[in-house]
Design an enzyme around this catalytic site. Structure first.
Site, PDB file in Angstrom:
ATOM      1  N   HIS A 197       0.873  -1.171   0.000  1.00 22.53           N
ATOM      2  CA  HIS A 197       0.000   0.000   0.000  1.00 22.53           C
ATOM      3  C   HIS A 197       0.916   1.229   0.000  1.00 22.53           C
ATOM      4  O   HIS A 197       2.031   1.169   0.517  1.00 22.53           O
ATOM      5  CB  HIS A 197      -0.835  -0.058   1.288  1.00 22.53           C
ATOM      6  N   ASP A 207       3.159  -4.788   7.916  1.00 22.81           N
ATOM      7  CA  ASP A 207       1.907  -4.051   7.785  1.00 22.81           C
ATOM      8  C   ASP A 207       0.771  -5.070   7.834  1.00 22.81           C
ATOM      9  O   ASP A 207       0.546  -5.807   6.879  1.00 22.81           O
ATOM     10  CB  ASP A 207       1.903  -3.279   6.459  1.00 22.81           C
ATOM     11  N   GLN A 209      -4.544  -5.514   6.711  1.00 20.10           N
ATOM     12  CA  GLN A 209      -5.550  -6.398   6.118  1.00 20.10           C
ATOM     13  C   GLN A 209      -5.510  -7.786   6.748  1.00 20.10           C
ATOM     14  O   GLN A 209      -6.176  -8.704   6.270  1.00 20.10           O
ATOM     15  CB  GLN A 209      -5.325  -6.523   4.602  1.00 20.10           C
ATOM     16  N   LYS A 227     -10.726  -0.860  10.031  1.00 19.47           N
ATOM     17  CA  LYS A 227     -10.960  -2.017   9.166  1.00 19.47           C
ATOM     18  C   LYS A 227     -11.378  -3.241   9.968  1.00 19.47           C
ATOM     19  O   LYS A 227     -11.676  -4.295   9.412  1.00 19.47           O
ATOM     20  CB  LYS A 227      -9.706  -2.345   8.349  1.00 19.47           C
ATOM     21  N   CYS A 277      -4.612   2.597  -3.718  1.00 21.52           N
ATOM     22  CA  CYS A 277      -3.378   3.067  -3.073  1.00 21.52           C
ATOM     23  C   CYS A 277      -2.249   2.060  -3.254  1.00 21.52           C
ATOM     24  O   CYS A 277      -1.403   1.895  -2.371  1.00 21.52           O
ATOM     25  CB  CYS A 277      -3.598   3.346  -1.590  1.00 21.52           C
TER      26      CYS A 277
END
Lengths: 149, 419
Positions: free
Chosen positions: B134, B211, B214, B237, B377
């Protein structure tokens, strides 16, 4: 929003392809990746040609086709007036209902009135028009520089 | 009639917790919300917690001796305990609240630019990321590289949407100071092989940043099992509010590294000449924090934990398998990313012939189906696969096979419309 006129221009674009020009610009719409490369050729006061290549959604591509129809062959002052009126329509957030007088000026471009209700899509419709404005300014200042040299 | 798949959650019960899922859009069409990778919807429990905080004990935290301040502080710090347990952190002091995952990643990048040896990133060192990041895990490292003169390198992608680790020993070298990569791609859906990357990073003594934006909402997350040094994710999220993110970091690193933002809350003492800093996590939380949002995130963590992250993962896996199968039936549809449900999350990107994703998304929206369109993104991924943008459908614990069917029917309509 997807008027038949828009879909027709999308499927059968007018004046697409790059031809000789006095200035070339490349504009992008960063939110969705629409892109256009656009050239203008100006002779005296007349918009002789607007040629373009691009990729993007139906709205952005159809809008470039309509622009070609409307501006090629016009006097610069008239072309600017059309551009300004289209800009006003697109910024109207759906509040302007095109009347006969507006249709006289904008012709097929009035079909984009519905797009003005969708803030995310207004930039798509304006992409080629902003590119034209930019290219025209560049072409004119290049000519001016040449003349004064 | 949509199928019942093994492994699905009781979505009928779960959906009752999410008021917005009952919404009708565009003159009475049922909302089909398939934009969960952008942000999830919020259960009533989280919404109630936000209201309760503002209605009953709104106060600033860590100061004031009155009852409201004490209650607010207990709730805010209680949320930290919940998040620490949620990611299996060895210590609650390793959980830093930020405003989102972007801030978490920027925080790490800035700390490493200002750090002393042995952590310092400078012109003799290298930073490694991947082509599927991202923008929030690309740009902070580009900025760090530009400011320090460090070299930025990355892993490329294979044609089927996975990391190309074939040259891992050349990408991660003795010069590598930090390796930062995404656990689950927001655009491709790929679940990355953490172990292989961490092993190589540890071999050369590089720090590992993951990261997990998600991943945290969708599967059990264990920072100790990951063996990472930093893990970043965001609250909105995973059923929490916007404005709250998390950075987990190993305690000894948090002790050694310099602060990022200066201000109230992060200090020990201040004179006009110099200051000393509070221990982590407060050292990295300058100013009044997002109090309501942290409390809301804590309740979101309770909510997800009560259902079970392994059950949520199983639900999404079953749904993803079904969605991939059904999408492959759609003529001219090309999945960008893994084309099976193996090692893949519940975000599925695709192109549909020559129809621009903006047009796909608009016509789906007219039918009440919310998807995301654009480059998500992650523009380098679009460049890699030679496409301007994709349409992305992404699922969550309340998504159903009927919604997958609605998407497939909707795409058929899109094809007819532009055909």
């Amino acid at each position: 929003m997807y008027q038949d006129v828009i879909l027709d221009h999308y499927k059968h674009p007018h004046g697409r392809g790059l031809r000789d020009g006095d200035a070339e610009v490349h504009h992008v719409n960063p939110t969705c990746g629409d892109e256009i490369t656009l050239r203008v050729r100006i002779s005296g006061d007349i918009v002789e040609d607007v040629s373009y290549e691009g990729q993007g959604c139906s709205i952005s591509q159809a809008s470039a086709s309509v622009l070609n129809d409307l501006l090629v062959g016009k006097e610069l002052a008239d072309a600017r007036r059309i551009q300004e009126q289209f800009l006003e329509l697109m910024q109207s957030k759906g509040r302007i209902e095109p009347d006969d007088a507006m249709e006289e000026v904008l012709e097929d471009a009035v079909a984009f009135a519905g797009v003005s209700k969708y803030p995310a899509r207004v930039k798509c419709a304006l992409l080629s028009w902003m590119a034209w404005k930019d290219a025209t300014a560049q072409a004119l200042s290049a000519k001016e520089a040449q003349e004064s040299a | 009639m949509s199928p019942t798949l093994p492994g699905l959650l009781d979505t009928e019960a779960i959906r009752k917790d999410f008021p917005v899922l009952d919404r009708l859009v565009h003159d009475g069409k049922k909302l089909v919300y398939l934009d969960n990778a952008a942000t999830s919807q919020k259960p009533r429990q989280v919404l109630d917690a936000l209201t309760e905080y503002y209605e009953s004990y709104n106060a600033n935290v860590h100061r004031g001796v009155h009852v409201l301040a004490e209650e607010a502080t207990a709730a805010y710090e209680g949320a930290r305990d919940k998040v620490a347990a949620f990611v299996n952190a060895p210590s609650r002091d390793e959980v830093i609240f930020t405003k989102n995952a972007s801030e978490s990643l920027n925080l790490v990048a800035n700390m490493l630019g200002w750090a002393d040896e042995p952590y310092r990133v400078d012109s003799d060192t290298e930073i490694v990321i991947t082509e599927m990041e991202h923008h929030s895990n690309i740009v902070p490292w580009q900025l760090l590289a530009q400011r320090t003169g460090a070299k930025l390198k990355w892993f490329g992608l294979t044609d089927d949407g996975r990391l190309d680790l074939s040259t891992i020993d050349q990408v991660i070298t003795e010069k590598t100071k930090v390796v930062s990569f995404v656990l689950v791609s927001n655009i491709l859906g790929t679940v990355n092989p953490v172990e292989a990357i961490v092993r190589r990073a540890q071999e050369v003594g590089a720090l590992v940043v993951v990261d997990a934006s998600q991943a945290a909402p969708h599967m059990p997350l264990d920072v100790q099992a990951l063996q990472a040094d930093f893990v970043a994710f965001t609250g909105h999220k995973m059923c929490g509010p916007t404005g709250i993110g998390v950075l987990w970091g190993r305690q000894e690193l948090l002790e050694d590294l310099p602060p990022f933002l200066g201000g109230g809350e992060m200090i020990e003492t201040v004179s006009m000449h110099s200051s000393t800093y509070a221990p982590a996590p407060h050292k990295f939380e300058a100013g009044t924090p997002p109090i309501a949002q942290a409390i809301g995130l804590g309740v979101a963590v309770d909510y997800l934990t009560s259902i079970g992250l392994d059950r949520i993962a199983e639900h999404e896996h079953a749904l993803t398998r079904y969605a991939v199968e059904r999408l492959r039936e759609v003529p001219d549809l090309r999945i960008i990313g893994p084309t099976t449900a193996e090692d893949r999350g519940a975000a599925i990107s695709f192109t549909l012939g020559d129809i621009h994703p903006h047009d796909v998304g608009q016509v789906l929206d007219e039918q009440g189906i919310a998807v995301r369109v654009g480059h998500h993104c992650a523009r380098p991924v679009c460049l890699r696969y030679g496409i301007p943008a994709t349409t992305r459908a992404s699922f969550y614990l309340y998504s159903t096979p009927a919604e997958v069917d609605a998407l497939v029917d909707g795409l058929e309509h899109v094809r007819n419309f532009f055909g």
